[in-house]
Design a protein around this motif. Structure first.
Motif, PDB file in Angstrom:
ATOM      1  N   ASP A 146      -5.260  -2.106  -7.587  1.00 19.35           N
ATOM      2  CA  ASP A 146      -4.623  -2.548  -6.346  1.00 19.35           C
ATOM      3  C   ASP A 146      -3.589  -3.632  -6.619  1.00 19.35           C
ATOM      4  O   ASP A 146      -2.474  -3.606  -6.068  1.00 19.35           O
ATOM      5  CB  ASP A 146      -5.666  -3.071  -5.360  1.00 19.35           C
ATOM      6  CG  ASP A 146      -6.504  -1.957  -4.755  1.00 19.35           C
ATOM      7  OD1 ASP A 146      -6.086  -0.783  -4.858  1.00 19.35           O
ATOM      8  OD2 ASP A 146      -7.577  -2.256  -4.188  1.00 19.35           O
TER       9      ASP A 146
ATOM     10  N   ARG B 151       6.874   0.794 -13.951  1.00 17.26           N
ATOM     11  CA  ARG B 151       5.470   1.009 -14.332  1.00 17.26           C
ATOM     12  C   ARG B 151       5.175   0.360 -15.681  1.00 17.26           C
ATOM     13  O   ARG B 151       4.161  -0.333 -15.842  1.00 17.26           O
ATOM     14  CB  ARG B 151       5.185   2.502 -14.382  1.00 17.26           C
ATOM     15  CG  ARG B 151       3.857   2.874 -15.043  1.00 17.26           C
ATOM     16  CD  ARG B 151       3.798   4.379 -15.280  1.00 17.26           C
ATOM     17  NE  ARG B 151       2.813   4.734 -16.286  1.00 17.26           N
ATOM     18  CZ  ARG B 151       1.576   5.142 -16.028  1.00 17.26           C
ATOM     19  NH1 ARG B 151       1.163   5.233 -14.785  1.00 17.26           N
ATOM     20  NH2 ARG B 151       0.748   5.462 -17.005  1.00 17.26           N
TER      21      ARG B 151
ATOM     22  N   ILE C 201       3.975   4.574  -5.065  1.00 15.28           N
ATOM     23  CA  ILE C 201       3.775   3.653  -6.188  1.00 15.28           C
ATOM     24  C   ILE C 201       2.360   3.781  -6.746  1.00 15.28           C
ATOM     25  O   ILE C 201       2.141   3.721  -7.959  1.00 15.28           O
ATOM     26  CB  ILE C 201       4.056   2.196  -5.757  1.00 15.28           C
ATOM     27  CG1 ILE C 201       5.524   2.039  -5.371  1.00 15.28           C
ATOM     28  CG2 ILE C 201       3.684   1.224  -6.857  1.00 15.28           C
ATOM     29  CD1 ILE C 201       6.502   2.370  -6.487  1.00 15.28           C
ATOM     30  N   ARG C 202       1.398   4.005  -5.882  1.00 13.95           N
ATOM     31  CA  ARG C 202       0.026   4.191  -6.364  1.00 13.95           C
ATOM     32  C   ARG C 202      -0.069   5.464  -7.216  1.00 13.95           C
ATOM     33  O   ARG C 202      -0.782   5.499  -8.223  1.00 13.95           O
ATOM     34  CB  ARG C 202      -0.945   4.253  -5.191  1.00 13.95           C
ATOM     35  CG  ARG C 202      -2.414   4.144  -5.640  1.00 13.95           C
ATOM     36  CD  ARG C 202      -3.350   4.031  -4.467  1.00 13.95           C
ATOM     37  NE  ARG C 202      -4.704   3.711  -4.911  1.00 13.95           N
ATOM     38  CZ  ARG C 202      -5.160   2.478  -5.117  1.00 13.95           C
ATOM     39  NH1 ARG C 202      -4.351   1.435  -4.907  1.00 13.95           N
ATOM     40  NH2 ARG C 202      -6.398   2.271  -5.533  1.00 13.95           N
TER      41      ARG C 202
ATOM     42  N   CYS D 107      -0.554  -2.238  -8.346  1.00 14.35           N
ATOM     43  CA  CYS D 107       0.299  -1.537  -7.383  1.00 14.35           C
ATOM     44  C   CYS D 107       1.150  -2.530  -6.584  1.00 14.35           C
ATOM     45  O   CYS D 107       2.346  -2.313  -6.364  1.00 14.35           O
ATOM     46  CB  CYS D 107      -0.548  -0.680  -6.440  1.00 14.35           C
ATOM     47  SG  CYS D 107      -1.288   0.773  -7.214  1.00 14.35           S
TER      48      CYS D 107
ATOM     49  N   ARG E  45       0.805  -1.210   0.000  1.00 17.46           N
ATOM     50  CA  ARG E  45       0.000   0.000   0.000  1.00 17.46           C
ATOM     51  C   ARG E  45       0.847   1.271   0.000  1.00 17.46           C
ATOM     52  O   ARG E  45       0.603   2.217   0.770  1.00 17.46           O
ATOM     53  CB  ARG E  45      -0.975  -0.015   1.172  1.00 17.46           C
ATOM     54  CG  ARG E  45      -1.933  -1.199   1.087  1.00 17.46           C
ATOM     55  CD  ARG E  45      -3.055  -1.157   2.082  1.00 17.46           C
ATOM     56  NE  ARG E  45      -3.928  -2.318   1.925  1.00 17.46           N
ATOM     57  CZ  ARG E  45      -5.002  -2.557   2.672  1.00 17.46           C
ATOM     58  NH1 ARG E  45      -5.336  -1.717   3.632  1.00 17.46           N
ATOM     59  NH2 ARG E  45      -5.748  -3.631   2.458  1.00 17.46           N
TER      60      ARG E  45
ATOM     61  N   CYS F 167       3.925  -3.679  -8.781  1.00 18.01           N
ATOM     62  CA  CYS F 167       4.916  -2.630  -9.030  1.00 18.01           C
ATOM     63  C   CYS F 167       5.730  -2.303  -7.773  1.00 18.01           C
ATOM     64  O   CYS F 167       6.874  -1.860  -7.875  1.00 18.01           O
ATOM     65  CB  CYS F 167       4.222  -1.375  -9.552  1.00 18.01           C
ATOM     66  SG  CYS F 167       5.357  -0.141 -10.222  1.00 18.01           S
ATOM     67  N   GLU F 168       5.149  -2.492  -6.601  1.00 22.76           N
ATOM     68  CA  GLU F 168       5.890  -2.226  -5.358  1.00 22.76           C
ATOM     69  C   GLU F 168       7.145  -3.065  -5.283  1.00 22.76           C
ATOM     70  O   GLU F 168       8.195  -2.605  -4.796  1.00 22.76           O
ATOM     71  CB  GLU F 168       4.981  -2.494  -4.159  1.00 22.76           C
ATOM     72  CG  GLU F 168       3.930  -1.404  -3.936  1.00 22.76           C
ATOM     73  CD  GLU F 168       2.768  -1.859  -3.079  1.00 22.76           C
ATOM     74  OE1 GLU F 168       1.863  -1.034  -2.834  1.00 22.76           O
ATOM     75  OE2 GLU F 168       2.742  -3.036  -2.654  1.00 22.76           O
TER      76      GLU F 168
ATOM     77  N   MET G  80       1.336   4.547 -10.605  1.00 18.07           N
ATOM     78  CA  MET G  80       0.460   3.702 -11.412  1.00 18.07           C
ATOM     79  C   MET G  80      -0.830   4.432 -11.807  1.00 18.07           C
ATOM     80  O   MET G  80      -1.501   4.028 -12.758  1.00 18.07           O
ATOM     81  CB  MET G  80       0.116   2.422 -10.647  1.00 18.07           C
ATOM     82  CG  MET G  80       1.313   1.527 -10.349  1.00 18.07           C
ATOM     83  SD  MET G  80       2.236   1.065 -11.835  1.00 18.07           S
ATOM     84  CE  MET G  80       0.976   0.224 -12.798  1.00 18.07           C
ATOM     85  N   SER G  81      -1.172   5.481 -11.105  1.00 18.80           N
ATOM     86  CA  SER G  81      -2.412   6.208 -11.394  1.00 18.80           C
ATOM     87  C   SER G  81      -2.202   7.362 -12.365  1.00 18.80           C
ATOM     88  O   SER G  81      -3.170   7.978 -12.833  1.00 18.80           O
ATOM     89  CB  SER G  81      -3.017   6.755 -10.093  1.00 18.80           C
ATOM     90  OG  SER G  81      -3.294   5.712  -9.178  1.00 18.80           O
TER      91      SER G  81
END
Length: 303
Positions: free
Chosen positions: A230, A217, A189-190, A233, A185, A236-237, A193-194
């Motif tokens: 989710d 990404r 990174i979110r 993410c 979380r 990608c984390e 990706m967003s």
């Protein structure tokens, strides 16, 4: 004027009445209490430094005094909740009692030199302090924290704080391991990706910083693009950790030490939702930096 009149005037005049020895001593104490404390403290420190045999005795006495102070200054939790600095103060006194005073020789050595074996690169997220999670004690890890635990590639004239920390830890402190830790979380990174593939930048610094991991990404979109945001993410984390490990090898002095087996690179991932920690080591030789993801060895999970 008659002598008895002079004596009467002298006795009745408060400005002329000499102060008693007790009053003088009390006045001196009130005026110089802080000075006396500081001077006593300085003399005490010099005495302990000059007499190593006194360290254990002094540490024990100081520990007893600290325990008495902590017991005598316990306050209702309501005050700690209302004043965040009370919590910090209590935390410091607990640390001093349980660690600082119990290991005087260790902290005396740390006051002179540090020789950590680990350089830890972690996220600034308040939930993932590496010292709390992995139990690092003072002097064991040189820690760099930034948004999304990213390591940018080396650039000429780069003034990145991360690059400066790398140089100091590797070349001056001569750490033996670099550990990059991602986590569940992750807001950075979110944000990565967003982001729209093309469009305006909505923040002054964050988006430009997280695009350091744009290769992670792209790889995530190619491999896990069919998944929910989710899940993308989460993928990608970990992928961004591997990219940061790859970027470390763009620093020639890191790449050289790794090739000589004098420095090891490691990835880590802390999932605070499920409560586990993954750790892996990167095995790479000179010339294989481009295929770093294919060189991962010693992957394990702690849960």
């Amino acid at each position: 004027m008659p002598l008895h009149t002079k004596l009467k005037l002298f006795i009745n005049c408060p400005r002329r009445r000499p102060a008693s020895k007790m009053e003088i001593r009390a006045s001196v104490r009130l005026q110089t209490a802080d000075d006396l404390f500081d001077e006593t403290h300085r003399r005490f420190v010099k005495l302990v430094e000059a007499t190593p045999g006194l360290r254990k005795v002094a540490a024990k006495k100081l520990q007893e005094l600290a325990e008495d102070l902590v017991k005598g200054n316990k306050e209702p939790s309501m005050r700690i909740d209302s004043d965040p600095f009370e919590k910090i103060r209590h935390g410091f006194l607990t640390f001093k009692q349980q660690h600082f005073l119990k290991k005087p020789d260790h902290f005396t050595k740390l006051a002179t030199v540090q020789s950590p074996k680990f350089l830890v690169i972690a996220c600034s997220d308040s939930r993932v302090c590496p010292s709390n999670i992995l139990g690092f004690q003072p002097g064991e890890a040189f820690v760099v924290r930034s948004i999304a635990n990213l390591v940018p590639k080396r650039k000429e004239n780069d003034l990145s704080g991360t690059s400066a920390a790398l140089e100091f830890a590797v070349l001056s402190l001569k750490v033996e391991h670099i550990l990059v830790i991602g986590h569940s979380r992750c807001g950075g990174i979110r944000a990565l990706m967003s982001m729209p593939d093309e469009g305006t930048i909505s923040s002054e610094f964050i988006e430009r910083w997280v695009t350091t991991a744009k290769a992670a990404r792209l790889h995530t979109k190619a491999v896990a693009g069919h998944l929910t945001l989710d899940d993308q993410c989460s993928f990608c984390e970990k992928e961004s950790v591997n990219q940061s490990l790859s970027n470390l090898l763009t620093f020639p002095w890191i790449k050289e030490l790794v090739a000589q087996d004098k420095l090891s690179l490691h990835g880590g991932y802390y999932d605070f939702v499920e409560g586990y920690f993954e750790q892996w080591t990167v095995g790479c030789k000179a010339g294989k930096a481009e295929n770093l993801n294919q060189e991962i060895i010693n992957h394990c999970m702690w849960c």
